[in-house]
Design a protein around this motif. Sequence first.
Motif, short mmCIF file in Angstrom:
data_model
loop_
_atom_site.label_atom_id
_atom_site.label_comp_id
_atom_site.label_asym_id
_atom_site.label_seq_id
_atom_site.Cartn_x
_atom_site.Cartn_y
_atom_site.Cartn_z
N THR A 216 0.85 -1.18 0.00
CA THR A 216 0.00 0.00 0.00
C THR A 216 0.89 1.24 0.00
OG1 THR A 216 -1.58 1.30 1.30
CG2 THR A 216 -0.22 -0.24 2.52
N THR A 217 0.39 2.31 -0.58
CA THR A 217 1.16 3.55 -0.60
C THR A 217 1.40 4.09 0.81
OG1 THR A 217 -0.92 4.70 -1.09
CG2 THR A 217 0.57 4.30 -2.93
N ASP A 218 0.65 3.60 1.79
CA ASP A 218 0.90 3.99 3.18
C ASP A 218 2.29 3.53 3.65
OD1 ASP A 218 -1.56 5.21 3.35
OD2 ASP A 218 -2.51 3.57 4.44
N TRP A 219 2.89 2.58 2.95
CA TRP A 219 4.20 2.07 3.34
C TRP A 219 5.34 2.96 2.85
CZ3 TRP A 219 3.77 -3.89 2.15
CH2 TRP A 219 2.81 -4.45 2.98
N ILE A 220 5.05 3.95 2.02
CA ILE A 220 6.10 4.89 1.61
C ILE A 220 6.48 5.71 2.84
CG2 ILE A 220 6.72 6.82 0.11
CD1 ILE A 220 4.64 5.78 -1.90
N THR A 221 7.75 5.77 3.13
CA THR A 221 8.21 6.46 4.33
C THR A 221 8.05 7.98 4.19
OG1 THR A 221 10.48 6.72 3.53
CG2 THR A 221 9.97 4.66 4.72
N PRO A 222 8.03 8.70 5.31
CA PRO A 222 8.01 10.17 5.23
C PRO A 222 9.19 10.71 4.41
CG PRO A 222 7.47 9.47 7.45
CD PRO A 222 7.91 8.23 6.70
N ASP A 223 10.36 10.11 4.55
CA ASP A 223 11.52 10.54 3.77
C ASP A 223 11.28 10.27 2.28
OD1 ASP A 223 14.12 11.71 3.77
OD2 ASP A 223 14.99 9.72 3.41
N GLY A 224 10.65 9.14 1.97
CA GLY A 224 10.32 8.83 0.58
C GLY A 224 9.34 9.82 0.00
N ARG A 225 8.35 10.21 0.77
CA ARG A 225 7.37 11.20 0.32
C ARG A 225 8.03 12.55 0.07
NH1 ARG A 225 2.15 9.34 1.17
NH2 ARG A 225 2.14 7.33 2.21
N ARG A 226 8.95 12.91 0.94
CA ARG A 226 9.69 14.16 0.78
C ARG A 226 10.52 14.12 -0.50
NH1 ARG A 226 14.62 15.15 1.25
NH2 ARG A 226 15.12 13.28 2.43
N LYS A 227 11.20 13.00 -0.75
CA LYS A 227 12.02 12.86 -1.95
C LYS A 227 11.17 12.93 -3.22
CE LYS A 227 15.53 9.92 0.22
NZ LYS A 227 16.07 8.54 0.24
N LEU A 228 10.00 12.32 -3.21
CA LEU A 228 9.11 12.41 -4.37
C LEU A 228 8.79 13.87 -4.68
CD1 LEU A 228 6.61 9.49 -3.68
CD2 LEU A 228 8.20 9.65 -5.61
N ALA A 229 8.35 14.59 -3.65
CA ALA A 229 7.98 16.00 -3.85
C ALA A 229 9.18 16.83 -4.33
CB ALA A 229 7.41 16.58 -2.56
N GLU A 230 10.36 16.58 -3.77
CA GLU A 230 11.56 17.31 -4.19
C GLU A 230 11.90 17.06 -5.65
OE1 GLU A 230 14.64 16.09 -1.47
OE2 GLU A 230 13.95 17.46 0.09
N HIS A 231 11.45 15.92 -6.18
CA HIS A 231 11.73 15.58 -7.58
C HIS A 231 10.53 15.83 -8.49
CE1 HIS A 231 15.24 13.71 -5.73
NE2 HIS A 231 15.78 13.80 -6.92
N GLY A 232 9.58 16.63 -8.00
CA GLY A 232 8.46 17.04 -8.84
C GLY A 232 7.37 16.00 -9.01
N ILE A 233 7.33 14.98 -8.15
CA ILE A 233 6.28 13.96 -8.19
C ILE A 233 5.42 14.12 -6.94
CG2 ILE A 233 5.77 11.49 -8.21
CD1 ILE A 233 8.52 11.08 -9.56
N ALA A 234 4.12 14.30 -7.14
CA ALA A 234 3.23 14.47 -5.99
C ALA A 234 3.10 13.16 -5.25
CB ALA A 234 1.86 14.96 -6.46
N PRO A 235 3.42 13.14 -3.95
CA PRO A 235 3.29 11.91 -3.18
C PRO A 235 1.82 11.58 -2.94
CG PRO A 235 4.05 13.69 -1.78
CD PRO A 235 3.97 14.24 -3.17
N PRO A 236 1.52 10.31 -2.71
CA PRO A 236 0.13 9.93 -2.49
C PRO A 236 -0.38 10.38 -1.13
CG PRO A 236 1.56 8.07 -2.09
CD PRO A 236 2.43 9.18 -2.61
N GLY A 237 -1.70 10.51 -1.05
CA GLY A 237 -2.34 10.72 0.23
C GLY A 237 -2.51 9.37 0.92
N ALA A 238 -3.37 9.33 1.90
CA ALA A 238 -3.64 8.07 2.60
C ALA A 238 -4.35 7.10 1.66
CB ALA A 238 -4.49 8.33 3.84
N ALA A 239 -4.00 5.85 1.76
CA ALA A 239 -4.64 4.82 0.93
C ALA A 239 -6.10 4.69 1.34
CB ALA A 239 -3.92 3.49 1.10
N PRO A 240 -6.97 4.35 0.39
CA PRO A 240 -8.39 4.19 0.73
C PRO A 240 -8.60 3.05 1.73
CG PRO A 240 -7.99 3.73 -1.61
CD PRO A 240 -6.69 4.10 -0.99
N ARG A 241 -9.53 3.25 2.60
CA ARG A 241 -9.87 2.23 3.60
C ARG A 241 -11.23 1.64 3.26
NH1 ARG A 241 -5.12 2.31 4.76
NH2 ARG A 241 -4.24 3.59 6.37
N HIS A 242 -11.33 0.33 3.38
CA HIS A 242 -12.58 -0.35 3.11
C HIS A 242 -12.94 -1.24 4.29
CE1 HIS A 242 -12.37 0.92 -1.06
NE2 HIS A 242 -11.14 0.45 -1.13
#
Length: 173
Positions: free
Chosen positions: A91-117
């Motif tokens: 799940t995209t929830d497993w992307i670390t905070p550092d990973g999310r920061r790196k995505l944004a720094e490289h112009g890729i919008a990080p995901p929000g919270a994964a949908p819950r069912h």
Amino acid sequence: MVTVLASAETRRARRIAEQVPDPEMPMLTLADLGVLRDVEVGPDGTVVASLTPTYSGCPAMAEMRAEVAARLRDAGFARVEIRTVLDPAWTTDWITPDGRRKLAEHGIAPPGAAPRHAPGPVPLTLAPLRHAVACPQCGSADTEETSRFAATSCKALWRCRACREPFEYVKEI
């Protein structure tokens, strides 16, 4: 004494595997992305690294497995086994905070919270889901999806109406 040695070797093997870059988004390591699930060194010295694909059938998995195995062998581990773990699903929830920061720094919008069912059947939604995605360039939420599919299965193409820049977005799953 042997347990301490094995534990030190496990930590060393994990550090090596954690540094392997994702082949599709090389600004992220497999640890940042959350696909590196576990690394163990058995009593016979075999390193077992477990990976979970972002998507079933992800074409990057072959490269991930090969690179983790190569780096561990290059570090002196003679016996390496790479396991694919499908349960639980990534799940995209497993992307670390550092990973999310790196995505944004490289112009890729990080995901929000994964949908819950709720447990049971997954509800079918026929209308497109509408949610705001902040532009990684200027931060504006005035954005629009231009294509549900990008260079990889896990990303979509978006455009910012404020700064007019296109960007990729990692889809929540």
